[in-house]
Design an enzyme around this catalytic site. Sequence first.
Site, short mmCIF file in Angstrom:
data_model
loop_
_atom_site.label_atom_id
_atom_site.label_comp_id
_atom_site.label_asym_id
_atom_site.label_seq_id
_atom_site.Cartn_x
_atom_site.Cartn_y
_atom_site.Cartn_z
N SER A 185 1.12 -1.35 -0.09
CA SER A 185 -0.48 0.04 0.30
C SER A 185 0.86 0.91 -0.21
CB SER A 185 -0.64 0.04 1.02
OG SER A 185 -1.95 0.61 0.93
N ASP A 212 -2.07 6.21 -3.79
CA ASP A 212 -1.31 5.60 -2.47
C ASP A 212 -0.69 4.44 -3.54
OD1 ASP A 212 -3.60 3.74 -2.39
OD2 ASP A 212 -2.85 3.64 -0.26
N ASP A 249 -1.15 1.35 -3.62
CA ASP A 249 -1.89 0.15 -4.53
C ASP A 249 -3.02 0.65 -5.08
OD1 ASP A 249 -2.68 0.10 -1.50
OD2 ASP A 249 -3.50 -1.35 -1.58
N ASP A 263 -6.11 2.24 -3.25
CA ASP A 263 -6.98 2.03 -2.65
C ASP A 263 -7.43 3.26 -2.53
OD1 ASP A 263 -5.62 1.34 -0.72
OD2 ASP A 263 -6.47 -0.48 0.28
#
Length: 445
Positions: A102, A241, A243, A245
Amino acid sequence: MARQFFGTDGIRGRTNDGVMTAATAMRVGQAAGKHFLRGDHRHRVVIGKDTRLSGYMMESALVAGFTSVGMDVIMTGPLPTPAIALLTREMRADLGVMISASHNPFEDNGIKLFGPDGFKLSDDDELAIEREMANEPTLAAAPDIGRARRIEDARGRYIHAVKMSLPQEVRFDGLKVVVDCANGAAYEVTPSAIWELGAKVVTLGVEPNGRNINDKVGSTSLEAVKARVVEEGADIGIALDGDADRLIVVDEKGVVVDGDQIMALIATRMAESGDLRGGGIVATVMSNLGLERYLQGQGLALHRSKVGDRYVLEMMKEGGFNVGGEQSGHMILLDSATTGDGTVAALQVLAALVQSGKKASEMLHLFDPVPQLLKNVRYEGGKPLDHNDVKQAISDAERELEGKGRLVIRPSGTEPVIRVMAEGDDKAQVEAVVDRICDAVRKAA
């Protein structure tokens, strides 16, 4: 059973140190594969990743683990976490895996697992996989070993899906948008989706090299996107960010708009159109009191969960809500995605900007946040929150803030840290309350 591998959001840690090794990844593949080998069909897992250098290593290890127990593997290459959730369900897979840490630096990595419904695994499933990891793997017979293949159209499938989250007539013609992808998983798909909808796109963080994910770009490092929005005279900036999400927005003046303001906007618009379910939204205990008061003024409720998007999602599913999220930028819009999706949320914000005819600074600042202060107190051992002096300090603070603010005290789930947060109308009072509790925790520790 105490958890050894799984935390609040899958498995995460420093690569080649502790739990985050190729050996662990292979065992996860073998254990999760066995756990999801149900029925007599040919079993399938979808594996995606972000742009970290270690992603290749972890991907190869996971492929070895899954195929060794007889599960076929589909690899997508770099894609956002919500894309893997989507493709798992769309491709009728038994399991989905996202290799990502992340917003963490490139040295870290992680493994997130999704069930066949596209939702993150339950605590029970994760515990079952941990138990299985302690056993000798049950390997498939030679003729039953799984096959692995890469698919080339995964990006296009996801771009199409996120565009379908908007009505067909919505276009972004005339908008100039700075898109910061954190040199992460969305570096191709998010700018493409916004450009295809008609906007002029200025990109940041779209040159990943394996080591620069989240490095001075993205939703946790906003100086670059703030400066670029002002420099370009853009209408708005969006920052994801690693990833993708998570979403943070920057208005045309370079002012940051956090997840609370984004949730307020989306909830208001959906309530006006009759599309908001549950009579409100779900956020965490960290969301600002100003959001709660704003929603109350709109006849809507704010329901609070523990910190973590999985707990937000659990409360949403239990209560029949379709909008939820976190102040940090996770936006869960269940009508379009099964997990936080920064791109889907960004399209909702851009659609609102086009349809309102307002500037982002007018549209995105719906309430004034009350003063909020969070401090962390590190301790060496023991349970400081059980100490009588700490309990008394907390009780005194709650009485002092009653009717005028909130207090949230919680231990970190990953490190020996007590997090002390207070908010209220009086900034000086908030600071004094937090400092007193922190002092009490330090003395008790």
